[in-house]
Design a protein around this motif. Structure first.
Motif, PDB file in Angstrom:
ATOM      1  N   ASP A  73      11.699   7.486  10.817  1.00 19.17           N
ATOM      2  CA  ASP A  73      11.611   6.622   9.635  1.00 19.17           C
ATOM      3  C   ASP A  73      10.293   5.855   9.517  1.00 19.17           C
ATOM      4  OD1 ASP A  73      13.791   7.227   8.179  1.00 19.17           O
ATOM      5  OD2 ASP A  73      15.053   5.606   8.972  1.00 19.17           O
ATOM      6  N   TYR A  74       9.285   6.252  10.294  1.00 21.33           N
ATOM      7  CA  TYR A  74       7.972   5.604  10.133  1.00 21.33           C
ATOM      8  C   TYR A  74       7.488   5.815   8.695  1.00 21.33           C
ATOM      9  CZ  TYR A  74       2.990   4.663  10.657  1.00 21.33           C
ATOM     10  OH  TYR A  74       1.729   4.172  10.493  1.00 21.33           O
ATOM     11  N   HIS A  75       7.043   4.730   8.067  1.00 22.64           N
ATOM     12  CA  HIS A  75       6.519   4.819   6.705  1.00 22.64           C
ATOM     13  C   HIS A  75       5.003   4.985   6.730  1.00 22.64           C
ATOM     14  CE1 HIS A  75      10.513   3.591   5.664  1.00 22.64           C
ATOM     15  NE2 HIS A  75      10.245   3.326   4.396  1.00 22.64           N
ATOM     16  N   PHE A  76       4.542   6.176   6.409  1.00 23.10           N
ATOM     17  CA  PHE A  76       3.101   6.388   6.308  1.00 23.10           C
ATOM     18  C   PHE A  76       2.575   5.633   5.084  1.00 23.10           C
ATOM     19  CE2 PHE A  76       4.470   9.954   8.813  1.00 23.10           C
ATOM     20  CZ  PHE A  76       3.398  10.238   9.652  1.00 23.10           C
ATOM     21  N   ARG A  77       1.252   5.326   5.113  1.00 15.67           N
ATOM     22  CA  ARG A  77       0.656   4.751   3.910  1.00 15.67           C
ATOM     23  C   ARG A  77       0.690   5.784   2.801  1.00 15.67           C
ATOM     24  NH1 ARG A  77      -4.409   1.433   6.689  1.00 15.67           N
ATOM     25  NH2 ARG A  77      -3.028   0.115   7.926  1.00 15.67           N
ATOM     26  N   MET A  78       0.813   5.277   1.588  1.00 20.59           N
ATOM     27  CA  MET A  78       1.039   6.177   0.469  1.00 20.59           C
ATOM     28  C   MET A  78       0.024   5.874  -0.632  1.00 20.59           C
ATOM     29  SD  MET A  78       4.674   6.334  -1.432  1.00 20.59           S
ATOM     30  CE  MET A  78       5.160   7.788  -2.334  1.00 20.59           C
ATOM     31  N   GLY A  79      -0.542   6.904  -1.209  1.00 25.02           N
ATOM     32  CA  GLY A  79      -1.514   6.713  -2.286  1.00 25.02           C
ATOM     33  C   GLY A  79      -0.858   6.090  -3.514  1.00 25.02           C
ATOM     34  N   CYS A 143       1.628  -2.903 -11.007  1.00 24.65           N
ATOM     35  CA  CYS A 143       0.300  -2.794 -10.401  1.00 24.65           C
ATOM     36  C   CYS A 143       0.497  -2.208  -9.001  1.00 24.65           C
ATOM     37  CB  CYS A 143      -0.362  -4.154 -10.243  1.00 24.65           C
ATOM     38  SG  CYS A 143      -0.421  -5.133 -11.757  1.00 24.65           S
ATOM     39  N   VAL A 144      -0.279  -1.177  -8.688  1.00 24.67           N
ATOM     40  CA  VAL A 144      -0.147  -0.560  -7.380  1.00 24.67           C
ATOM     41  C   VAL A 144      -1.508  -0.501  -6.709  1.00 24.67           C
ATOM     42  CG1 VAL A 144       0.648   1.453  -6.090  1.00 24.67           C
ATOM     43  CG2 VAL A 144       1.752   0.854  -8.250  1.00 24.67           C
ATOM     44  N   MET A 145      -1.612  -1.127  -5.553  1.00 24.39           N
ATOM     45  CA  MET A 145      -2.892  -1.115  -4.839  1.00 24.39           C
ATOM     46  C   MET A 145      -3.008   0.140  -3.991  1.00 24.39           C
ATOM     47  SD  MET A 145      -3.455  -5.062  -3.754  1.00 24.39           S
ATOM     48  CE  MET A 145      -5.248  -4.882  -3.752  1.00 24.39           C
ATOM     49  N   ASN A 146      -4.254   0.527  -3.758  1.00 24.45           N
ATOM     50  CA  ASN A 146      -4.531   1.744  -3.023  1.00 24.45           C
ATOM     51  C   ASN A 146      -5.320   1.412  -1.759  1.00 24.45           C
ATOM     52  OD1 ASN A 146      -4.920   4.352  -2.283  1.00 24.45           O
ATOM     53  ND2 ASN A 146      -5.646   5.032  -4.297  1.00 24.45           N
ATOM     54  N   ALA A 147      -4.655   1.445  -0.603  1.00 24.58           N
ATOM     55  CA  ALA A 147      -5.303   1.056   0.651  1.00 24.58           C
ATOM     56  C   ALA A 147      -6.439   2.008   1.021  1.00 24.58           C
ATOM     57  CB  ALA A 147      -4.278   0.997   1.777  1.00 24.58           C
ATOM     58  N   ASP A 148      -6.429   3.197   0.455  1.00 26.62           N
ATOM     59  CA  ASP A 148      -7.489   4.163   0.756  1.00 26.62           C
ATOM     60  C   ASP A 148      -8.813   3.834   0.080  1.00 26.62           C
ATOM     61  OD1 ASP A 148      -5.991   5.694   2.391  1.00 26.62           O
ATOM     62  OD2 ASP A 148      -5.419   7.154   0.857  1.00 26.62           O
ATOM     63  N   PHE A 149      -8.773   2.973  -0.930  1.00 27.29           N
ATOM     64  CA  PHE A 149      -9.997   2.650  -1.648  1.00 27.29           C
ATOM     65  C   PHE A 149     -10.602   1.391  -1.034  1.00 27.29           C
ATOM     66  CE2 PHE A 149     -12.904   1.321  -4.824  1.00 27.29           C
ATOM     67  CZ  PHE A 149     -13.210   2.427  -5.614  1.00 27.29           C
ATOM     68  N   MET A 150     -11.613   1.552  -0.221  1.00 25.81           N
ATOM     69  CA  MET A 150     -12.265   0.418   0.462  1.00 25.81           C
ATOM     70  C   MET A 150     -11.248  -0.559   1.030  1.00 25.81           C
ATOM     71  SD  MET A 150     -15.674  -0.554  -1.668  1.00 25.81           S
ATOM     72  CE  MET A 150     -16.266  -1.643  -0.369  1.00 25.81           C
ATOM     73  N   MET A 151     -10.298  -0.033   1.771  1.00 29.50           N
ATOM     74  CA  MET A 151      -9.272  -0.872   2.425  1.00 29.50           C
ATOM     75  C   MET A 151      -8.428  -1.667   1.420  1.00 29.50           C
ATOM     76  SD  MET A 151      -9.359  -0.734   5.786  1.00 29.50           S
ATOM     77  CE  MET A 151      -8.761  -2.330   6.354  1.00 29.50           C
ATOM     78  N   PRO A 175       9.054  -7.893 -17.029  1.00 28.59           N
ATOM     79  CA  PRO A 175       8.877  -8.241 -15.621  1.00 28.59           C
ATOM     80  C   PRO A 175       7.647  -7.541 -15.029  1.00 28.59           C
ATOM     81  CG  PRO A 175      10.775  -6.793 -15.906  1.00 28.59           C
ATOM     82  CD  PRO A 175      10.234  -7.056 -17.267  1.00 28.59           C
ATOM     83  N   VAL A 176       7.119  -8.124 -13.963  1.00 29.06           N
ATOM     84  CA  VAL A 176       5.963  -7.543 -13.279  1.00 29.06           C
ATOM     85  C   VAL A 176       6.361  -7.140 -11.859  1.00 29.06           C
ATOM     86  CG1 VAL A 176       3.651  -8.017 -12.372  1.00 29.06           C
ATOM     87  CG2 VAL A 176       4.329  -8.963 -14.592  1.00 29.06           C
ATOM     88  N   ILE A 177       5.893  -5.950 -11.461  1.00 27.97           N
ATOM     89  CA  ILE A 177       6.046  -5.533 -10.064  1.00 27.97           C
ATOM     90  C   ILE A 177       4.658  -5.241  -9.519  1.00 27.97           C
ATOM     91  CG2 ILE A 177       7.031  -3.821  -8.487  1.00 27.97           C
ATOM     92  CD1 ILE A 177       9.158  -3.250 -10.645  1.00 27.97           C
ATOM     93  N   ILE A 178       4.304  -5.863  -8.403  1.00 27.45           N
ATOM     94  CA  ILE A 178       3.018  -5.544  -7.771  1.00 27.45           C
ATOM     95  C   ILE A 178       3.267  -5.009  -6.360  1.00 27.45           C
ATOM     96  CG2 ILE A 178       0.731  -6.363  -7.068  1.00 27.45           C
ATOM     97  CD1 ILE A 178       0.921  -8.572  -9.121  1.00 27.45           C
ATOM     98  N   PHE A 179       2.729  -3.820  -6.114  1.00 28.11           N
ATOM     99  CA  PHE A 179       2.741  -3.249  -4.762  1.00 28.11           C
ATOM    100  C   PHE A 179       1.419  -3.608  -4.096  1.00 28.11           C
ATOM    101  CE2 PHE A 179       6.438  -0.484  -4.437  1.00 28.11           C
ATOM    102  CZ  PHE A 179       6.857  -0.414  -5.754  1.00 28.11           C
ATOM    103  N   SER A 180       1.484  -4.428  -3.065  1.00 26.66           N
ATOM    104  CA  SER A 180       0.258  -4.815  -2.366  1.00 26.66           C
ATOM    105  C   SER A 180      -0.028  -3.873  -1.205  1.00 26.66           C
ATOM    106  CB  SER A 180       0.374  -6.240  -1.835  1.00 26.66           C
ATOM    107  OG  SER A 180       0.405  -7.147  -2.907  1.00 26.66           O
ATOM    108  N   ALA A 181      -1.303  -3.575  -1.024  1.00 29.24           N
ATOM    109  CA  ALA A 181      -1.787  -2.816   0.135  1.00 29.24           C
ATOM    110  C   ALA A 181      -3.268  -3.139   0.210  1.00 29.24           C
ATOM    111  CB  ALA A 181      -1.568  -1.318  -0.058  1.00 29.24           C
ATOM    112  N   ASP A 220       2.188  -1.545   3.864  1.00 29.53           N
ATOM    113  CA  ASP A 220       1.232  -1.569   4.967  1.00 29.53           C
ATOM    114  C   ASP A 220      -0.166  -1.214   4.492  1.00 29.53           C
ATOM    115  OD1 ASP A 220       0.756  -1.754   7.863  1.00 29.53           O
ATOM    116  OD2 ASP A 220       0.302   0.376   7.697  1.00 29.53           O
ATOM    117  N   PRO A 221      -1.175  -2.010   4.729  1.00 27.38           N
ATOM    118  CA  PRO A 221      -1.181  -3.375   5.241  1.00 27.38           C
ATOM    119  C   PRO A 221      -1.382  -4.362   4.106  1.00 27.38           C
ATOM    120  CG  PRO A 221      -3.389  -2.436   5.377  1.00 27.38           C
ATOM    121  CD  PRO A 221      -2.542  -1.460   4.584  1.00 27.38           C
ATOM    122  N   THR A 222      -0.825  -5.559   4.225  1.00 24.80           N
ATOM    123  CA  THR A 222      -1.097  -6.616   3.244  1.00 24.80           C
ATOM    124  C   THR A 222      -1.637  -7.826   4.000  1.00 24.80           C
ATOM    125  OG1 THR A 222       0.651  -5.834   1.761  1.00 24.80           O
ATOM    126  CG2 THR A 222      -0.077  -8.104   1.475  1.00 24.80           C
TER     127      THR A 222
END
Ligand SMILES: [Zn+2]
Lengths: 305, 316
Positions: A73-79, A143-151, A175-181, A220-222
């Motif tokens: 069940d490890y959650h890999f980072r996701m684009g 809003c969805v952040m992308n950890a692959d883009f300059m961290m 309503p607003v949903i923000i995915f932080s990474a 992961d990671p915030t």
């Protein structure tokens, strides 16, 4: 099956090597550095090593499970695009501010080059994608952040896109949903990056004044300036399992206090224990959990007025 | 004085030479007035050379001087009848942030600021001006109190950053900072922010949202410390001077980026050379800006504050 053979071995970095007589042999044991290099080789190929259980997994398989290891069940980072496809109803997404461009206000050495590389690597123009769509029919701004883009660092464009998305939600009463990474504020834009924290927080206070819902999902990671602004301001804060969440990075803390951090420190489960996360939600249940929360809020609460 | 910085050496040498000559003249009765006057002229020139074109790194050094006046020193000189209040009502009293009430030219005000120590012991108590979450929560409590009693808030910013420790994380450092940004952006009373020393990243911004934000001439404000930037860029914290040169962290830089409204001049050599005159400049600024802000109706005040924040950043 090849996978079955591989799973029996102790090595984290097993790869498939065929000798001339067709025998399959595992890689020998490596030093840490060699191991990391081999990891990279493996990951470039069809395989990926799970950081949770050390198994080597077929990439094809984990894509099917939305980048979750089917063993541990490890959650890999996701684009960010994959995330949007996972959460929103098919073809419901309409993206905002596609054209907004990053500029280099400080003439910071190498910044333009870094941006270009990040664009090539991710196929995206910045570290956040914003827009609107539907979750089982319910309209949201997302809003969805992308950890692959300059961290996933927050500079002017990230701050502005998120702020505009929040303002759009106010306008449309959604309503607003923000995915932080994110690794935090983007140092290459100096003080202007820092000010994005104030700007996004101010937009969220307006959203809140309007009685509108904000769900923050920590992945992961915030860390850093994102943790110290919009990520921790949700009416409801959800987190994916075992995500790194904190203000200071673990290495900085270890340098400050000159000791090793305890196992699990700054992980989702730790934050929940300390009272900073409402729920930890497995990725396979995330869309449904968001829907349930949205649905209850869509019923309103004005009976007594 | 242990506050002397490398670039100040010629100034200090000449100052002590003049002092020696004056002593000699008064003890021996020899008239050295001409010689001394010539040296004084020379001193003025050297001072102007040394101080008028400070590099960013030299300003970093001045901003961090132990002699640099702290929040409490300015409060004592600017605010009449200051009463300090303690604690966040949740966990503890953080000595890295001070706050309380007093009056400014007869107007009741709430004053809050980061507080550095003036010596080693004091600095240990103050945690070198690096707050824990309870410090930010104390600040927020006092801000809400100010809102309730319709007092303007005066903020002094002076911190290397929010503390990066295990307990600070456990108690929600990120959340504490975020909530201050959120609440300050809609606080229904005027807020004036003065950066007096170090504006260290999120830990500074958590007291830094206001209707007016100004900086003392030799104070700095940045997203990361020069040491932090140089260790990320070049894996070497000792190249901080080079890092300071590219990161645009001086008061003048921030003014040019429209992040602050005003740069308040310091006496030659830095605020510590003449605390009275620096305090009086800060006080003048407050007295000039506060009445206009207090006259605005609350909705306009908050709308203007929002638009100010809204304008931060640059994109194409
Ligand atoms: Zn696994």
């Amino acid at each position: 099956m090849i996978k079955e053979i591989l799973r029996k071995k102790k090595y984290g970095t097993i790869n498939v090597n065929k000798t001339e007589n067709g025998r399959i042999i595992p890689y020998p044991k490596y030093t840490k550095k060699e191991k990391e290099e081999k990891d990279r080789e493996v990951e470039n190929d069809l395989w990926i090593r799970c950081k949770g259980c050390d198994e080597t997994l077929l990439k094809e398989d984990i894509i099917k499970t939305s980048y979750v290891c089917n063993r541990c069940d490890y959650h890999f980072r996701m684009g960010a695009r994959d995330r949007i496809n996972l959460i929103l109803d098919v073809d419901s997404f309409m993206e905002y501010d596609v054209e907004m461009k990053t500029i280099d206000p400080l003439d910071f050495p190498g910044y333009n080059n870094k941006i270009n590389k990040a664009k090539e690597k991710t196929g995206e123009s910045e570290a956040v994608i914003t827009g609107e769509g539907r979750i089982n029919g319910l309209a949201v701004v997302i809003c969805v952040m992308n950890a692959d883009f300059m961290m996933g660092s927050m500079g002017s464009v990230v701050g502005e896109k998120i702020t505009r998305a929040i303002e759009k939600a106010i306008e449309k009463k959604r309503p607003v949903i923000i995915f932080s990474a994110s690794g935090g504020a983007r140092m290459q834009e100096g003080i202007l990056s820092l000010m994005q924290m104030g700007k996004t927080a101010a937009a969220l206070s307006r959203l809140s004044n309007e009685g509108l819902l904000y769900i923050s999902v920590l992945t992961d990671p915030t860390t850093g300036g994102v943790t110290a602004s919009f990520a921790t301001l949700g009416d409801i804060i959800l987190a994916e399992p075992k995500a790194l969440i904190g203000f200071a990075g673990p290495r900085v803390i270890e340098q400050t206090i000159r000791q090793k951090l305890p196992e699990g420190f700054q992980r989702s489960e730790f934050l929940k224990e300390r009272g900073f996360v409402d729920r930890i939600v497995h990725r396979k249940n995330l869309k449904n959990m968001l829907y349930k929360i949205l649905y209850i809020h869509s019923l309103g609460g004005e009976k007594n007025e | 004085m242990n506050s002397s910085l490398n670039f100040e050496k010629p100034v200090i040498e000449l100052e002590s030479k003049i002092g020696d000559l004056e002593n000699f003249a008064s003890v021996s009765g020899v008239n050295l007035e001409n010689e001394i006057n010539i040296l004084r002229k020379k001193l003025d020139n050297i001072k102007n050379d040394a101080y008028s074109n400070l590099t960013p790194w030299q300003r970093v050094k001045i901003a961090r001087l132990q002699e640099r006046p702290t929040s409490l020193e300015y409060i004592e000189k600017i605010i009449y009848g200051f009463i300090e209040f303690h604690g966040d009502r949740l966990y503890a009293d953080d000595h890295a942030i001070v706050g309380g009430i007093g009056t400014l030219k007869g107007t009741p005000v709430t004053v809050i600021g980061h507080q550095k120590g003036k010596n080693t012991n004091d600095n240990i108590k103050r945690n070198f001006g690096m707050p824990h979450p309870e410090g930010y929560r104390k600040a927020l409590r006092l801000m809400k109190q100010a809102e309730k009693f319709k007092r303007p808030v005066i903020m002094f910013v002076d911190t290397p950053g929010a503390y990066c420790g295990l307990e600070a994380e456990e108690r929600g450092q990120g959340e504490a900072i975020a909530l201050n940004l959120f609440e300050m952006s809609r606080l229904k009373t005027p807020i004036i922010v003065i950066v007096i020393g170090e504006g260290g990243s999120g830990g500074a911004l958590a007291l830094g949202i206001g209707d007016r934000v100004c900086m003392l001439e030799n104070s700095i404000y940045s997203v990361i410390s020069p040491e932090g930037l140089s260790s990320i860029l070049w894996k070497d914290a000792s190249l901080a001077e080079e890092a300071a040169g590219i990161m645009r962290l001086t008061a003048q830089d921030l003014f040019e980026f429209n992040v602050i409204d005003k740069v308040i001049k310091e006496p030659l050599g830095g605020a510590h050379k003449d605390v009275d005159s620096t305090s009086s400049k800060i006080k003048q600024y407050l007295i000039k800006e506060l009445p206009g802000l207090m006259d605005l109706d609350i909705d306009t005040l908050i709308q203007n504050r929002y638009e100010k924040l809204r304008g931060m950043g640059t994109w194409g």
